[in-house]
Design an enzyme around this catalytic site. Structure first.
Site, mmCIF file in Angstrom:
data_model
loop_
_atom_site.group_PDB
_atom_site.id
_atom_site.type_symbol
_atom_site.label_atom_id
_atom_site.label_comp_id
_atom_site.label_asym_id
_atom_site.label_seq_id
_atom_site.Cartn_x
_atom_site.Cartn_y
_atom_site.Cartn_z
ATOM 1 N N HIS A 119 0.815 -1.219 0.000
ATOM 2 C CA HIS A 119 0.000 0.000 0.000
ATOM 3 C C HIS A 119 0.850 1.272 0.000
ATOM 4 O O HIS A 119 0.332 2.354 -0.249
ATOM 5 C CB HIS A 119 -0.993 0.000 1.172
ATOM 6 C CG HIS A 119 -0.386 0.295 2.520
ATOM 7 N ND1 HIS A 119 -0.036 -0.693 3.410
ATOM 8 C CD2 HIS A 119 -0.080 1.464 3.134
ATOM 9 C CE1 HIS A 119 0.442 -0.149 4.512
ATOM 10 N NE2 HIS A 119 0.424 1.178 4.368
ATOM 11 N N SER B 234 4.720 2.793 7.742
ATOM 12 C CA SER B 234 4.417 1.609 6.933
ATOM 13 C C SER B 234 5.626 1.172 6.118
ATOM 14 O O SER B 234 6.288 1.982 5.470
ATOM 15 C CB SER B 234 3.262 1.908 5.973
ATOM 16 O OG SER B 234 2.033 1.874 6.647
ATOM 17 N N ASP C 175 0.107 -7.645 1.538
ATOM 18 C CA ASP C 175 0.571 -6.262 1.675
ATOM 19 C C ASP C 175 2.094 -6.173 1.647
ATOM 20 O O ASP C 175 2.712 -5.459 2.438
ATOM 21 C CB ASP C 175 0.020 -5.626 2.949
ATOM 22 C CG ASP C 175 0.146 -4.107 2.922
ATOM 23 O OD1 ASP C 175 0.195 -3.528 1.806
ATOM 24 O OD2 ASP C 175 0.212 -3.491 4.004
#
Length: 517
Positions: free
Chosen positions: A252, A366, A285
């Protein structure tokens, strides 16, 4: 203080002249007042009243006890209310004319306080003058204590309270004066930290197993990824896998630049280099990017996630809100937490078996590493819990703006390692599967739906409607738990599934390539 206290008589009231008697107290005095001379107990603690042969006027009429009338006035020659300058209490065996000593004088106070003893002819307390002891002979003064120390009966609350207030003010005045003296700087040297020399420079080795040592080891391998695409822009984190420029991050973080966008890697020393997407897997992910024409990169050391323990210390490093190289620490809060990867809500295709941590991670963290105290990467920070929703949210700057609330989720490194290896070797990730739709069972567990023909589920004999309650020793309470448990395993791995609470089925897991959108 009381009216019967010889030291506390009214200074403004007329006093009887020497040789004259004072007014006799009347019977039935105000409540709480008694004839002190008749009722005062011995100070020695015997609990008895002084005998008449030990009264201050031995051989004469003593004062009656409280509640009794006087038969005659007190002897004129021994007036207790006489001024100290006109009459002194006689010492043992002496008369008032022979004794000229003032019991309220400085000399008497010095004696009472342990000072030099006076000659017997001058002492008002012939036998003992120290606190708590009486003279023994007839005619001896009953004041065993210095006058200001003898317990006195209370006249009433008004004067007693006034006395207490006076003492309180006096003590307060002393304390205030002491504070003022200490604050004035008198009588002591002054120490100022600004005058002290600097301590020796820290030259020792960083303690092994500390957050500091983890940061020193891992920080050179962490990069900031600045990403832009046709519709969005943001930033996230990643870490170096190889000296030739492979970097592991979240899907992402880079997916907005996957089709014609731009990615810039910013290293710890401030150097920048363009990067490109090698492959990505939305179901886990995970993504791999690569920078070219760089040298001197420091790869991380990968650990393992299958032996993590709840409560063990961890360190997170990343670029929250574009604050490059931010280090935070915490613990493993929980294991095997089913979470939708990348912030997808209710999407079974993105469920991961997350490591939960309380290390502070925020948007921008992230793709950054979660490490153990040996500096080994044991997870990839991927999502945070946000009060805005009940599911995890991605932490890419352009994905979610929720802040840290102490609940973060990381992809286990065992799963990420296998996926990254597939991407680097083949350019494509491989997803583990059983070939059946799944939903939550009303009574708990994961209920199977449609079974794909020729799938691992069909080959194992699983049927639509079967309820899976366990994989090996791990309980299965929801559909998401079953999906997460399967994806942590590798293709071709065999597992034991418990169906309906009693039947056991062995399933050989399958693998299929992932085609990103």
């Amino acid at each position: 203080m009381t009216e019967n206290d010889p030291s506390a008589h009214d200074s403004g009231a007329p006093r009887p002249a020497q040789g004259q008697s004072g007014p006799a107290p009347q019977t039935g005095e105000t409540a709480g007042q008694e004839n002190w001379f008749a009722s005062q107990p011995e100070v020695s603690g015997s609990g008895e009243h002084a005998r008449t042969d030990q009264q201050p006027y031995a051989g004469q009429q003593s004062y009656p006890a409280s509640g009794q009338s006087y038969t005659q006035n007190p002897p004129q020659a021994e007036n207790p209310y006489a001024s100290p300058s006109q009459h002194a209490y006689p010492a043992a065996g002496q008369t008032g004319e022979q004794q000229a000593y003032n019991p309220w004088s400085a000399e008497a106070q010095a004696v009472a306080n342990g000072g030099t003893q006076l000659p017997p002819s001058q002492a008002p307390y012939a036998q003992q003058v120290h606190a708590g002891q009486h003279a023994a002979g007839p005619g001896t003064s009953i004041y065993g204590l210095p006058p200001q120390q003898v317990p006195r009966p209370a006249r009433g609350p008004g004067k007693m309270l006034a006395g207490v207030a006076l003492i309180a003010l006096f003590v307060g005045g002393i304390a205030g004066g002491t504070v003022g003296y200490l604050s004035s700087g008198s009588g002591g040297s002054i120490t100022n930290a600004l005058d002290a020399p600097k301590p020796a420079q820290q030259t020792g080795n960083t303690p092994s197993g500390s957050v500091e040592s983890v940061a020193q080891k891992l920080s050179p391998s962490v990069v900031e990824l600045q990403v832009s695409g046709q519709s969005a822009a943001g930033e996230g984190s990643g870490f170096v896998l190889s000296t030739d420029g492979f970097i592991l991050t979240n899907n992402h973080v880079v997916e907005v630049a996957a089709n014609g966008g731009q990615i810039t890697a910013v290293f710890q020393d401030g150097k920048k280099a363009p990067a490109k997407v090698i492959g990505r897997d939305p179901t886990t992910d995970i993504a791999v990017v690569k920078v070219d024409n760089v040298s001197g990169l420091t790869p991380v050391e990968l650990g393992r996630s299958d032996d993590l323990k709840v409560g063990q210390a961890v360190v997170a490093i990343g670029s929250p809100f574009e604050l490059t190289g931010t280090v935070t620490s915490g613990i493993v809060s929980s294991l095997h937490r089913p979470v939708s990867a990348g912030g997808g809500q209710g999407d079974q295709n993105t469920v991961m078996d997350a490591v939960q941590t309380d290390a502070a991670i925020n948007p921008g963290n992230s793709g950054g590493p979660l490490a153990n105290m040996a500096g080994q990467v044991i997870g990839i920070n991927s999502a945070i819990y946000s009060p805005q929703s009940a599911s995890g949210q991605g932490q890419g700057q352009g994905q979610a703006e929720g802040g840290n609330v102490g609940i973060g989720f990381a992809i286990p490194i065992d799963q990420a390692r296998r996926t990254a290896d597939d991407i680097i070797k083949t350019g494509q990730a491989t997803q583990t599967f059983i070939g059946a739709k799944v939903q939550d069972a009303p009574q708990g567990g994961a209920q199977l739906g449609d079974i794909t023909p020729g799938s691992p589920a069909e080959k194992a004999g699983l049927k639509s409607g079967d309820i899976v309650t366990k994989i090996d020793s791990r309980p299965i309470d929801t559909a998401s738990t079953l999906i997460a448990a399967i994806r942590t395993r590798a293709p071709n791995e065999k597992v034991q599934m418990t169906v309906g609470g009693s039947r056991t089925v062995e399933v050989t897991l399958g693998g299929q390539p992932v085609t990103p959108n």
